[in-house]
Design a protein around this motif. Structure first.
Motif, short mmCIF file in Angstrom:
data_model
loop_
_atom_site.label_atom_id
_atom_site.label_comp_id
_atom_site.label_asym_id
_atom_site.label_seq_id
_atom_site.Cartn_x
_atom_site.Cartn_y
_atom_site.Cartn_z
N LYS A 1 0.82 -1.22 0.00
CA LYS A 1 0.00 0.00 0.00
C LYS A 1 0.85 1.27 0.00
CE LYS A 1 -3.88 -2.16 -0.20
NZ LYS A 1 -4.43 -2.29 -1.57
N ALA A 2 2.05 1.17 0.61
CA ALA A 2 2.92 2.35 0.66
C ALA A 2 3.40 2.71 -0.75
CB ALA A 2 4.11 2.10 1.57
N TYR A 3 3.78 1.65 -1.51
CA TYR A 3 4.24 1.90 -2.89
C TYR A 3 3.08 2.40 -3.74
CZ TYR A 3 6.58 1.19 -7.35
OH TYR A 3 7.13 1.39 -8.59
N ALA A 4 1.92 1.79 -3.55
CA ALA A 4 0.73 2.21 -4.30
C ALA A 4 0.43 3.69 -4.03
CB ALA A 4 -0.47 1.34 -3.92
N ALA A 5 0.52 4.08 -2.74
CA ALA A 5 0.22 5.46 -2.36
C ALA A 5 1.21 6.44 -3.00
CB ALA A 5 0.24 5.61 -0.84
N GLU A 6 2.47 5.99 -3.11
CA GLU A 6 3.52 6.83 -3.71
C GLU A 6 3.20 7.10 -5.20
OE1 GLU A 6 8.06 5.90 -4.72
OE2 GLU A 6 7.46 5.17 -2.73
N LEU A 7 2.82 6.03 -5.91
CA LEU A 7 2.47 6.18 -7.32
C LEU A 7 1.22 7.05 -7.48
CD1 LEU A 7 2.95 2.60 -8.86
CD2 LEU A 7 4.51 4.54 -8.97
N ASN A 8 0.21 6.79 -6.64
CA ASN A 8 -1.03 7.58 -6.72
C ASN A 8 -0.75 9.06 -6.50
OD1 ASN A 8 -2.53 5.26 -7.14
ND2 ASN A 8 -3.09 5.02 -4.98
N LYS A 9 0.14 9.33 -5.55
CA LYS A 9 0.47 10.73 -5.25
C LYS A 9 1.08 11.41 -6.47
CE LYS A 9 2.93 13.48 -1.75
NZ LYS A 9 4.19 13.92 -2.39
N LYS A 10 2.03 10.70 -7.09
CA LYS A 10 2.67 11.26 -8.30
C LYS A 10 1.64 11.49 -9.41
CE LYS A 10 7.31 9.34 -7.81
NZ LYS A 10 8.14 8.18 -8.18
N ALA A 11 0.74 10.51 -9.56
CA ALA A 11 -0.28 10.61 -10.62
C ALA A 11 -1.21 11.79 -10.34
CB ALA A 11 -1.06 9.31 -10.72
N PHE A 12 -1.64 11.95 -9.08
CA PHE A 12 -2.51 13.08 -8.73
C PHE A 12 -1.82 14.41 -8.95
CE2 PHE A 12 -5.53 10.30 -6.33
CZ PHE A 12 -6.69 10.78 -6.91
N GLU A 13 -0.52 14.47 -8.62
CA GLU A 13 0.21 15.73 -8.82
C GLU A 13 0.20 16.14 -10.30
OE1 GLU A 13 3.28 15.36 -5.01
OE2 GLU A 13 4.03 14.96 -7.04
N MET A 14 0.38 15.14 -11.16
CA MET A 14 0.37 15.45 -12.60
C MET A 14 -1.03 15.90 -13.04
SD MET A 14 2.99 12.80 -14.46
CE MET A 14 2.93 11.33 -13.43
N LEU A 15 -2.06 15.17 -12.61
CA LEU A 15 -3.43 15.54 -12.99
C LEU A 15 -3.77 16.93 -12.46
CD1 LEU A 15 -5.41 12.23 -12.26
CD2 LEU A 15 -4.87 13.18 -14.51
N ASP A 16 -3.41 17.19 -11.20
CA ASP A 16 -3.79 18.46 -10.57
C ASP A 16 -3.13 19.66 -11.25
OD1 ASP A 16 -5.34 17.04 -8.85
OD2 ASP A 16 -4.01 17.18 -7.12
N LYS A 17 -1.93 19.44 -11.78
CA LYS A 17 -1.25 20.56 -12.45
C LYS A 17 -1.63 20.67 -13.93
CE LYS A 17 3.30 22.50 -13.57
NZ LYS A 17 4.75 22.41 -13.39
N TYR A 18 -1.65 19.51 -14.63
CA TYR A 18 -1.73 19.59 -16.09
C TYR A 18 -3.13 19.54 -16.69
CZ TYR A 18 3.28 19.78 -16.27
OH TYR A 18 4.57 20.20 -16.13
N VAL A 19 -4.12 19.00 -15.97
CA VAL A 19 -5.49 19.05 -16.51
C VAL A 19 -5.97 20.51 -16.57
CG1 VAL A 19 -7.91 18.40 -16.09
CG2 VAL A 19 -6.10 16.66 -15.99
N PRO A 20 -5.81 21.29 -15.47
CA PRO A 20 -6.22 22.70 -15.57
C PRO A 20 -5.39 23.48 -16.61
CG PRO A 20 -5.92 22.06 -13.27
CD PRO A 20 -5.40 20.93 -14.10
#
Lengths: 212, 212
Positions: free
Chosen positions: B176-195
């Motif tokens: 779950k720790a590794y999964a959370a790390e990937l999810n965090k990176k993915a959310f950071e990209m979505l949060d910056k680049y979708v807008p």
């Protein structure tokens, strides 16, 4: 000439070049077809599964419709090239004499009408594809749910992409009434189907997204 | 095996089928490549034009970068198939004995890590493509402005599509720790680049849209 027998690398190569076709219209048709194919894939991964026996007949019906829509979108790649090429040539017609000016204006207007017709049709097909994705997302196998979400995101982007190709051409038309009629139809599609696509995408995203 | 030498019809045919690859990840790489190609096209239609002489050096630089990004995205189509196929096979491993269960869990976890790595990379490349589109839209020929708008809509959809393929895989991970790390990176990209993508698209739309 057909772009349909080009491989993926060659298609993106010619798209990236300054060749007048394919352009944003044909690219939108392709992306709509890719999105529609993902819906079909959801269907293909659903039929034959016990868990989804109750919706199997619906899914088979949806898959038939999706195959037709995908075929029509793929055809529009070449159609867009066929109608856009004369327009790109018309832009460079001479306009030194009054006679040339009048002739150029007449040809441009006819070419603009033709060049709008294909992205309008691509928009119609993308709306149909979004309706289909709604059902694939709701009824399809939950194992393939991400593909329904990806598919609807692509169909929405293709709808928006085609709309820009309508608006850039209606802008140059001298027949303002006809331009307004096309713009109205295009806006009606955007106003209904962009929010619908967002709703479908968000429903998939909500099912998949981790706690942030 | 490569999907890159398939023609467009054949690629969408296999995408639409129940074959495990290509799927939503590979399709996202393709749509990102198509979007990036449209940026290159804007560049190609800008260089050599007197009106844009002041930005010509910038545009040539952007075009070089876009070609690299497109090449990397196209490669990810095959990469996604390479890492996804073992995962699709792992799902059907037996789990009758405790030993089989443990073995399946171990293999699944390794396959899930691999299967996440490619959509993560596709996301990174789509973000780079969105940055490039921003400049193509701002500096490129106004005659090709619609293509920059279409291109950024596609890169955004591809970014979102790839993210769903990350989330569906991190969801099944036991680490779950590794999964959370990937999810965090993915959310950071979505949060910056979708807008950012929406802003670029809207700026193009505003330049083209008719009075409703």
């Amino acid at each position: 000439m057909s772009f349909l027998d080009k491989d993926i690398i060659a298609f993106t190569d010619v798209l990236a070049s300054k060749a007048s076709v394919p352009g944003g219209g044909g690219a939108s048709a392709l992306v709509g077809a890719v999105g529609t194919a993902l819906g079909s894939m959801v269907g293909a991964l659903t039929v034959g599964k016990k868990k989804y026996a109750a919706v199997e007949a619906d899914i088979i019906e949806l898959m038939k419709k999706a195959e037709v829509v995908r075929g029509e979108l793929l055809k529009q790649i070449d159609e867009d090239a066929r109608v856009f090429e004369p327009l790109s040539k018309a832009y460079s017609l001479p306009k030194e004499t009054e006679e040339q000016k009048a002739e150029k204006a007449r040809i441009m207007e006819a070419c603009l009408r033709e060049a709008c017709s294909v992205p309008m049709e691509i928009m119609v097909k993308c709306c149909e594809a979004i309706e289909l994705q709604k059902e694939f997302a709701a009824k399809g196998s939950s194992l393939a749910i991400s593909d329904a979400g990806v598919g609807v995101a692509f169909c929405k982007a293709a709808l928006q992409g085609a709309s820009l190709n309508v608006f850039i051409n209606t802008k140059s038309m001298t027949d303002k009434a006809y331009a307004a009629e096309l713009n109205k139809k295009a806006f009606e599609m955007l106003d209904k189907y962009v929010p619908m696509a967002d709703e479908i995408y968000n429903s998939v995203f909500d099912r998949l997204k981790p706690a942030e």
